[in-house]
Design a protein around this motif. Structure first.
Motif, PDB file in Angstrom:
ATOM      1  N   LEU A 233       0.823  -1.203   0.000  1.00 10.34           N
ATOM      2  CA  LEU A 233       0.000   0.000   0.000  1.00 10.34           C
ATOM      3  C   LEU A 233       0.855   1.250   0.000  1.00 10.34           C
ATOM      4  CD1 LEU A 233      -2.636   1.569   0.247  1.00 10.34           C
ATOM      5  CD2 LEU A 233      -2.553   1.182   2.726  1.00 10.34           C
ATOM      6  N   ARG A 234       1.849   1.259   0.838  1.00 13.50           N
ATOM      7  CA  ARG A 234       2.716   2.437   0.919  1.00 13.50           C
ATOM      8  C   ARG A 234       3.441   2.669  -0.409  1.00 13.50           C
ATOM      9  NH1 ARG A 234       7.772   4.822   0.197  1.00 13.50           N
ATOM     10  NH2 ARG A 234       7.863   6.639   1.574  1.00 13.50           N
ATOM     11  N   SER A 235       3.876   1.604  -1.058  1.00  8.00           N
ATOM     12  CA  SER A 235       4.558   1.719  -2.351  1.00  8.00           C
ATOM     13  C   SER A 235       3.618   2.270  -3.419  1.00  8.00           C
ATOM     14  CB  SER A 235       5.105   0.359  -2.788  1.00  8.00           C
ATOM     15  OG  SER A 235       6.091  -0.094  -1.883  1.00  8.00           O
ATOM     16  N   LEU A 236       2.349   1.819  -3.397  1.00  8.08           N
ATOM     17  CA  LEU A 236       1.376   2.335  -4.363  1.00  8.08           C
ATOM     18  C   LEU A 236       1.172   3.827  -4.175  1.00  8.08           C
ATOM     19  CD1 LEU A 236      -0.920   2.087  -6.464  1.00  8.08           C
ATOM     20  CD2 LEU A 236      -2.457   1.578  -4.546  1.00  8.08           C
ATOM     21  N   ILE A 237       1.002   4.252  -2.926  1.00 14.60           N
ATOM     22  CA  ILE A 237       0.782   5.677  -2.652  1.00 14.60           C
ATOM     23  C   ILE A 237       1.979   6.490  -3.120  1.00 14.60           C
ATOM     24  CG2 ILE A 237       0.411   7.383  -0.836  1.00 14.60           C
ATOM     25  CD1 ILE A 237      -0.923   5.072   0.791  1.00 14.60           C
TER      26      ILE A 237
END
Length: 291
Positions: A233-237
């Protein structure tokens, strides 16, 4: 402009808009509150901190505090002008719009003493407000912001995402883009780990400045893949140019999760304790488990 003058200005403006002598904004002890029918609304601000440097505050989120309000001088006709009869869907939207505008005006007025931090103010907008306004989203509130001596870039419009409004994503995206065109920043707020396709597509299409996740949901999970999910999730953001926020951090465990999964910003009572929180106790072990 002195706060008292601003309060008088918005009371006068409200009276003109609603053709009423009712004055909903009250200034007491250097704090502003607003009246909405039988309730009195005030502001609670919580700092948003950098995950790696919790002492560094980059902004605040605003929440409402509600208490009953009883005033024998408040006439029923005044209340009727303030709260639209929610018998129809259109009237319900109108009531939500009035309530949202009242709350955000109260928050903006109370935020002025904190604005010298040069940070941003996160204000949540009800999805029904976005759906109820057909065009020029943010125009009304832009006038409030300018009157307070600030700019729309200082404000982050936050929308909570839930399945109830999944079929309205196109309309919500259109409304949020209208806010963006006026200079507001945008944020999506989730109460769960965002990995289903519909939520991922919403992030990819909107490209929000911020995406937040509640830590309280994480604390109830015992999922061995949770760290991998948080990293994903953090990588997508980050790939969309946004910043990640883990909010409602009340204990050390979620604080460590935020630190070790490289979330950008954190928020919660854990960071408001008198002594500075120690979140570095287990970074190596947790990061090793994530890999």
């Amino acid at each position: 402009m002195p706060l008292q003058h601003l309060v008088e200005y918005f009371n006068d403006r409200f009276g003109r808009e609603h053709h009423s002598g009712f004055r909903p904004f009250i200034l007491e002890d250097d704090a502003v509150s607003g009246l909405f029918g039988p309730i009195r609304i005030s502001s609670i601000f919580t700092p948003l901190r950098e995950a790696l440097k919790p002492a560094s505050i980059m902004g605040h989120t605003a929440q409402i505090s509600v208490v009953p309000y009883e005033n024998q001088h408040l006439h029923s006709n005044d209340i009727d002008n303030l709260i639209t009869n929610p018998a129809t869907k259109a009237a319900d939207f109108e009531s939500i719009i009035n309530f949202d505008r009242l709350c955000r005006t109260v928050h903006m007025l109370n935020y002025l003493p904190l604005a010298h931090f040069h940070g941003v103010l996160f204000l949540e907008v009800d999805p029904r407000h976005i759906l109820g306004i057909k065009q020029d989203h943010g125009a009304y509130f832009e006038e409030v912001i300018i009157r307070c001596g600030l700019a729309t870039k200082n404000v982050v419009i936050v929308m909570a995402v839930n399945n109830q409004y999944a079929r309205y994503h196109h309309e919500l995206l259109k409304g949020l883009e209208n806010y963006r065109r006026r200079g507001y920043q945008l944020a999506l707020k989730f109460d769960y780990i965002v990995l289903e396709n519909q939520s991922l597509e919403l992030i990819a299409k909107l490209l929000p400045n911020y995406v937040s996740l509640s830590a309280r949901h994480l604390d109830r999970l015992r999922d061995s893949a949770m760290l991998a999910k948080l990293h994903k999730l953090r990588s997508l953001i980050a790939s969309t140019g946004g910043k990640s926020i883990m909010r409602q951090i009340d204990q050390k465990r979620p604080a460590s999760l935020a630190w070790n999964t490289d979330f950008d910003l954190v928020q919660g009572s854990y960071y408001e304790q008198p002594s500075e929180p120690d979140i570095d106790a287990e970074p190596a072990r947790i990061k090793a488990q994530a890999n």
